[in-house]
Design an enzyme around this catalytic site. Structure first.
Site, PDB file in Angstrom:
ATOM      1  N   TYR A 187       0.851  -1.186   0.000  1.00  0.00           N
ATOM      2  CA  TYR A 187       0.000   0.000   0.000  1.00  0.00           C
ATOM      3  C   TYR A 187       0.898   1.251   0.000  1.00  0.00           C
ATOM      4  CZ  TYR A 187      -4.292   2.400  -0.397  1.00  0.00           C
ATOM      5  OH  TYR A 187      -5.306   3.164  -0.914  1.00  0.00           O
ATOM      6  N   LEU A 188       1.584   1.385  -1.117  1.00  0.00           N
ATOM      7  CA  LEU A 188       2.699   2.328  -1.204  1.00  0.00           C
ATOM      8  C   LEU A 188       2.283   3.788  -1.150  1.00  0.00           C
ATOM      9  CD1 LEU A 188       4.904   0.715  -3.990  1.00  0.00           C
ATOM     10  CD2 LEU A 188       4.830   0.204  -1.546  1.00  0.00           C
ATOM     11  N   LYS A 213      11.636   7.113   9.668  1.00  0.00           N
ATOM     12  CA  LYS A 213      10.364   7.231  10.381  1.00  0.00           C
ATOM     13  C   LYS A 213      10.224   6.119  11.423  1.00  0.00           C
ATOM     14  CE  LYS A 213       5.572   6.792  10.257  1.00  0.00           C
ATOM     15  NZ  LYS A 213       4.799   5.588  10.082  1.00  0.00           N
ATOM     16  N   HIS A 216       7.699   5.278   0.542  1.00  0.00           N
ATOM     17  CA  HIS A 216       8.260   4.070  -0.077  1.00  0.00           C
ATOM     18  C   HIS A 216       8.944   4.414  -1.417  1.00  0.00           C
ATOM     19  CE1 HIS A 216       4.671   2.292   2.161  1.00  0.00           C
ATOM     20  NE2 HIS A 216       5.683   1.658   2.709  1.00  0.00           N
ATOM     21  N   ARG A 222      -1.364   3.478   7.015  1.00  0.00           N
ATOM     22  CA  ARG A 222      -2.507   3.507   7.934  1.00  0.00           C
ATOM     23  C   ARG A 222      -3.256   4.841   7.902  1.00  0.00           C
ATOM     24  NH1 ARG A 222       1.414   0.594  10.969  1.00  0.00           N
ATOM     25  NH2 ARG A 222       0.675  -1.479  11.610  1.00  0.00           N
TER      26      ARG A 222
HETATM   27  P1  AMP Z   1       6.216  -0.273   5.726  1.00  0.00           P
HETATM   28  O1  AMP Z   1       5.635  -0.733   4.428  1.00  0.00           O
HETATM   29  O2  AMP Z   1       5.354   0.713   6.437  1.00  0.00           O
HETATM   30  O3  AMP Z   1       6.742  -1.391   6.580  1.00  0.00           O
HETATM   31  O4  AMP Z   1       7.499   0.561   5.365  1.00  0.00           O
HETATM   32  C1  AMP Z   1       8.503   0.066   4.518  1.00  0.00           C
HETATM   33  C2  AMP Z   1       9.694   0.962   4.601  1.00  0.00           C
HETATM   34  O5  AMP Z   1       9.296   2.302   4.284  1.00  0.00           O
HETATM   35  C3  AMP Z   1      10.295   1.030   6.008  1.00  0.00           C
HETATM   36  O6  AMP Z   1      11.703   1.081   5.909  1.00  0.00           O
HETATM   37  C4  AMP Z   1       9.745   2.311   6.552  1.00  0.00           C
HETATM   38  O7  AMP Z   1      10.574   2.904   7.547  1.00  0.00           O
HETATM   39  C5  AMP Z   1       9.711   3.172   5.319  1.00  0.00           C
HETATM   40  N1  AMP Z   1       8.736   4.253   5.474  1.00  0.00           N
HETATM   41  C6  AMP Z   1       7.468   4.148   5.947  1.00  0.00           C
HETATM   42  N2  AMP Z   1       6.891   5.353   6.012  1.00  0.00           N
HETATM   43  C7  AMP Z   1       7.810   6.251   5.571  1.00  0.00           C
HETATM   44  C8  AMP Z   1       7.814   7.668   5.386  1.00  0.00           C
HETATM   45  N3  AMP Z   1       6.745   8.402   5.674  1.00  0.00           N
HETATM   46  N4  AMP Z   1       8.924   8.235   4.909  1.00  0.00           N
HETATM   47  C9  AMP Z   1      10.024   7.489   4.606  1.00  0.00           C
HETATM   48  N5  AMP Z   1      10.091   6.160   4.755  1.00  0.00           N
HETATM   49  C10 AMP Z   1       8.999   5.540   5.224  1.00  0.00           C
END
Ligand code: AMP
Length: 293
Positions: A26-27, A143, A31, A181
């Site tokens: 859910y990019l 983050k 990401h 989220r």
């Molecule tokens: P997730 O899909 O939420 O597990 O995130 C995957 C990667 O994206 C992880 O390394 C997170 O720290 C990074 N990430 C999530 N949200 C952000 C954001 N707002 N800015 C930069 N990186 C992010």
């Protein structure tokens, strides 16, 4: 862009140096930013998409986690991803895993204290991705600062031959840190959600003006969170994620709150000289909300 569903298939597609971006899908632009960073430093960009059941401490959160494979695959292709690794739960865990990677010490406070089992689930799946895909570099968001500290430490402790690259937080135009989220935050709670980053930025301003007392910095952020269900606000040492009384080494000021039934985390990175990394604000509405009413 090639799509691989097994570790073996994924490895067979690699040529030259590999930059890996692990995601739950859910990019959003956060990401995509990791992917563009990976694009610059490597021959191929590999992104993984796997909603890892092992890291969800609440079944309801796992079930409610937004999943849209076609959308994510299209965005990854546009971002220049060469290989998308999208394993099934059966590929990732062919039999009930009895092995866990537990990173001691730095996973006990903050997120670790509020989400039992979460970090062992993340550390285990990240170790599997790094061992099974063998990237040269892997890109993680600041983050998730405690997660990032844990990942760096586990690669050192386990001698994994990979460079972990930290990337700044990308935020919505009102300052709210991007998270998959965010689409679940009720419209009436948006203003409250935006106060989270405002509090952290206010504390960063105080640090810039010379304040080094951890409690004073934490209280400055808390002032913006009155009326919000706060799990913690903590100044922590960046490398160990241990609580810091004084901003006398690289640190982050982190918080977790619950707003409208959604758990949100955020932080700013602070240096002992008072400078900070607060991330980057988007100028327009995030792609998260395209097609969402
Ligand atoms: P997730 O899909 O939420 O597990 O995130 C995957 C990667 O994206 C992880 O390394 C997170 O720290 C990074 N990430 C999530 N949200 C952000 C954001 N707002 N800015 C930069 N990186 C992010």
């Amino acid at each position: 862009m090639k799509v691989a569903e097994t570790f073996a298939e994924c490895r067979s597609l690699t040529e030259g140096s590999i930059g890996l971006v692990p995601t739950l899908g859910y990019l959003h632009e956060g990401h995509l930013d990791l992917m563009s960073r990976a694009k610059v430093g490597n021959d191929q960009v590999m992104a993984s998409l796997f909603v890892n059941p092992l890291q969800f401490d609440e079944v309801a959160d796992f079930d409610a986690y937004p999943r849209q494979f076609e959308r994510d695959a299209r965005l990854m292709k546009q971002a220049g991803v060469d290989i998308l690794f999208a394993p099934s739960v059966e590929e990732m865990y062919p039999i009930e895993p009895v092995t866990r990677v537990v990173v001691g010490g730095l996973t006990e406070s903050m997120e670790g204290a509020h989400r039992p089992g979460h970090f062992a689930g993340v550390a285990t799946v990240v170790t599997k991705l790094l061992a099974g895909l063998q990237p040269d570099r892997a890109y993680f968001g600041k983050k998730d600062a405690q997660q990032l500290a844990m990942v760096i430490r586990l690669t050192v402790d386990l001698s994994l031959p990979v460079e972990i690259v930290p990337c700044s937080t990308i935020r919505e135009s009102d300052g709210l840190a991007l998270s998959s989220r965010n689409i679940r935050i009720p419209a009436g709670d948006r203003d409250r959600a935006a106060r989270v980053s405002k509090g952290l930025f206010a504390a960063a301003e105080l640090a810039a003006s010379g304040e080094r007392d951890g409690q004073v910095l934490e209280r400055a952020a808390l002032e913006y969170l009155i009326g919000i269900d706060v799990e913690y606000v903590a100044l922590a040492e960046r490398a160990t994620a241990q609580r810091l009384a004084t901003l006398d080494r690289p640190a982050f000021l982190a918080t977790a709150v619950r707003i409208g039934g959604v758990r949100l985390i955020d932080n700013v990175w602070l240096e002992p000289n008072g400078t900070s990394d607060r991330g980057t604000l988007l100028r327009s509405t995030s792609i998260l909300y395209e097609g969402v009413n």
